[in-house]
Write a protein that holds these residues in place. Structure first.
Motif, short mmCIF file in Angstrom:
data_model
loop_
_atom_site.label_atom_id
_atom_site.label_comp_id
_atom_site.label_asym_id
_atom_site.label_seq_id
_atom_site.Cartn_x
_atom_site.Cartn_y
_atom_site.Cartn_z
N LEU A 44 37.68 55.72 70.06
CA LEU A 44 38.30 57.00 69.73
C LEU A 44 38.27 57.95 70.92
CD1 LEU A 44 36.93 57.53 66.11
CD2 LEU A 44 39.26 56.93 66.77
N GLU A 45 37.20 57.89 71.70
CA GLU A 45 37.10 58.75 72.89
C GLU A 45 38.17 58.38 73.91
OE1 GLU A 45 33.79 60.00 76.30
OE2 GLU A 45 33.21 58.73 74.61
N ARG A 46 38.37 57.08 74.14
CA ARG A 46 39.40 56.66 75.09
C ARG A 46 40.79 57.00 74.57
NH1 ARG A 46 39.83 50.48 76.91
NH2 ARG A 46 40.30 50.24 74.70
N LEU A 47 41.00 56.81 73.26
CA LEU A 47 42.29 57.14 72.68
C LEU A 47 42.60 58.63 72.83
CD1 LEU A 47 44.69 55.99 70.95
CD2 LEU A 47 43.43 56.83 68.96
N ALA A 48 41.61 59.48 72.58
CA ALA A 48 41.81 60.92 72.71
C ALA A 48 42.15 61.30 74.15
CB ALA A 48 40.57 61.67 72.24
N LEU A 49 41.48 60.64 75.11
CA LEU A 49 41.78 60.89 76.52
C LEU A 49 43.21 60.48 76.83
CD1 LEU A 49 40.97 61.63 79.43
CD2 LEU A 49 40.12 59.28 79.68
N GLY A 50 43.63 59.33 76.32
CA GLY A 50 44.99 58.87 76.55
C GLY A 50 46.02 59.81 75.95
N CYS A 51 45.75 60.30 74.74
CA CYS A 51 46.66 61.24 74.10
C CYS A 51 46.77 62.53 74.91
CB CYS A 51 46.19 61.56 72.68
SG CYS A 51 46.45 60.23 71.49
N GLN A 52 45.63 62.99 75.43
CA GLN A 52 45.63 64.20 76.25
C GLN A 52 46.45 63.98 77.51
OE1 GLN A 52 41.78 65.29 77.79
NE2 GLN A 52 42.40 67.38 78.22
N SER A 193 39.82 54.93 89.16
CA SER A 193 40.57 56.18 89.23
C SER A 193 41.99 56.00 89.76
CB SER A 193 39.82 57.19 90.12
OG SER A 193 39.71 56.71 91.45
N ARG A 194 42.31 54.81 90.29
CA ARG A 194 43.65 54.56 90.81
C ARG A 194 44.42 53.57 89.96
NH1 ARG A 194 40.12 53.38 94.84
NH2 ARG A 194 39.76 54.96 96.47
N SER A 195 43.72 52.61 89.36
CA SER A 195 44.36 51.57 88.57
C SER A 195 43.32 50.93 87.66
CB SER A 195 45.00 50.50 89.47
OG SER A 195 44.00 49.86 90.26
N GLY A 196 43.78 50.06 86.77
CA GLY A 196 42.86 49.36 85.89
C GLY A 196 42.72 50.03 84.54
N VAL A 197 42.04 49.33 83.64
CA VAL A 197 41.78 49.82 82.28
C VAL A 197 40.28 50.07 82.14
CG1 VAL A 197 41.88 49.28 79.82
CG2 VAL A 197 43.74 48.54 81.33
N ALA A 198 39.92 51.26 81.72
CA ALA A 198 38.51 51.59 81.50
C ALA A 198 38.11 51.08 80.12
CB ALA A 198 38.30 53.10 81.60
N GLY A 199 37.57 49.88 80.07
CA GLY A 199 37.23 49.24 78.81
C GLY A 199 36.08 49.95 78.09
N VAL A 200 36.09 49.85 76.75
CA VAL A 200 35.04 50.53 75.98
C VAL A 200 33.70 49.80 76.11
CG1 VAL A 200 36.68 51.56 74.38
CG2 VAL A 200 35.65 49.38 73.81
#
Length: 271
Positions: A44-52, A193-200
């Protein structure tokens, strides 16, 4: 189990969906055990960041409630949430007042070979390079063609995962996982910070390692760092941790820090 669209059973989406036209949205892949979504707070934290970051006005409380209700009905498996900016006519600009759409899908837990976790896996050296785009870096957005191209590079069963670098040659991640190195008593993982997916699972392990007093460094990683590593492992939110036993001509054995974190990852997924 039926898929849900905006909280109701459904088997189709609108052809005007911006997910189909532009990949305009986010997704989360969540392990479900005994009706409970694992690592839900991190998802949920990552999703909220993505929505922002993408300026998607989504009801986070509603999404959390639907995830829990769907997971309860699923029991055991993998829950995929696809959050789309909405439906609109042709054109990049979203129509004013368009509501986000929520798609939930369930599938069985994948039956990975036990030796992946016990003995470790071999990584394929992917030639596909990750583009550098700080605005999208770290997000689990719907545009995953780089991973599709990378995963198509190998078909053999000798390689369980692939190693991906960015266009500058930095080591970033696996095709569907994050990568950690162990050198001495230090734990290292790539700067995303430049590429990639920040996994949970990556986020959870960083937090757990910090709490346990393990020295952790998030920085640019090179092939030289990989060559100097004492232990290597990959992780994601479905299988936990797989030790890496080989990449190209390099070889490792699962080490004590990998095993310690592997046990922590199992606990995180089971609770």
């Amino acid at each position: 189990m039926h898929s849900w669209l905006d909280g109701l059973p459904a088997d189709a989406v609108n052809l005007q969906s911006r997910a189909l036209a532009y990949g305009d949205g986010l997704f989360e892949t969540i392990a479900v055990r005994a009706g409970r979504p694992s690592l839900l707070g991190y998802h949920l934290e990552r999703l909220a960041l993505g929505c922002q970051r993408l300026a998607i006005d989504a009801d986070q409380a509603l999404i959390a409630d639907e995830l829990c209700r769907y997971a309860s009905a699923l029991g055991d498996g993998v829950l995929k949430l696809i959050l789309v900016r909405g439906d609109s006519q042709r054109g990049y600009a979203p129509a004013a007042g368009v509501a986000p759409r929520r798609i939930l899908q369930g599938s069985p837990l994948p039956a990975y070979p036990a030796e992946h976790a016990e003995q470790g896996v071999r990584l394929f050296d992917c030639s596909t390079r990750l583009a550098q785009q700080p605005l999208l870096a770290g997000l689990k957005h719907l545009n995953r063609l780089e991973q599709v191209l990378a995963r198509a590079e190998w078909q053999d069963s000798d390689h369980a995962e692939g190693l991906m670098r960015d266009t500058s040659g930095r080591i970033i991640e696996g095709v569907f996982s994050n990568l950690f190195l162990v050198r001495g008593a230090e734990l290292l993982t790539a700067d995303l910070s430049r590429s990639g997916v920040a996994g949970v699972m990556r986020a959870a392990l960083i937090e757990q390692a910090t709490d346990a007093g393990i020295t952790l460094r998030i920085s640019d990683l090179s092939l030289q760092d990989l060559e100097q590593a004492d232990e290597v492992f990959v992780c994601n939110s479905v299988y936990g941790i797989w030790p890496v036993r080989a990449f190209a001509s390099l070889n490792w054995s699962p080490g004590p820090l990998t095993r310690k974190l592997q046990a922590i990852a199992r606990t995180l997924l089971d609770t």
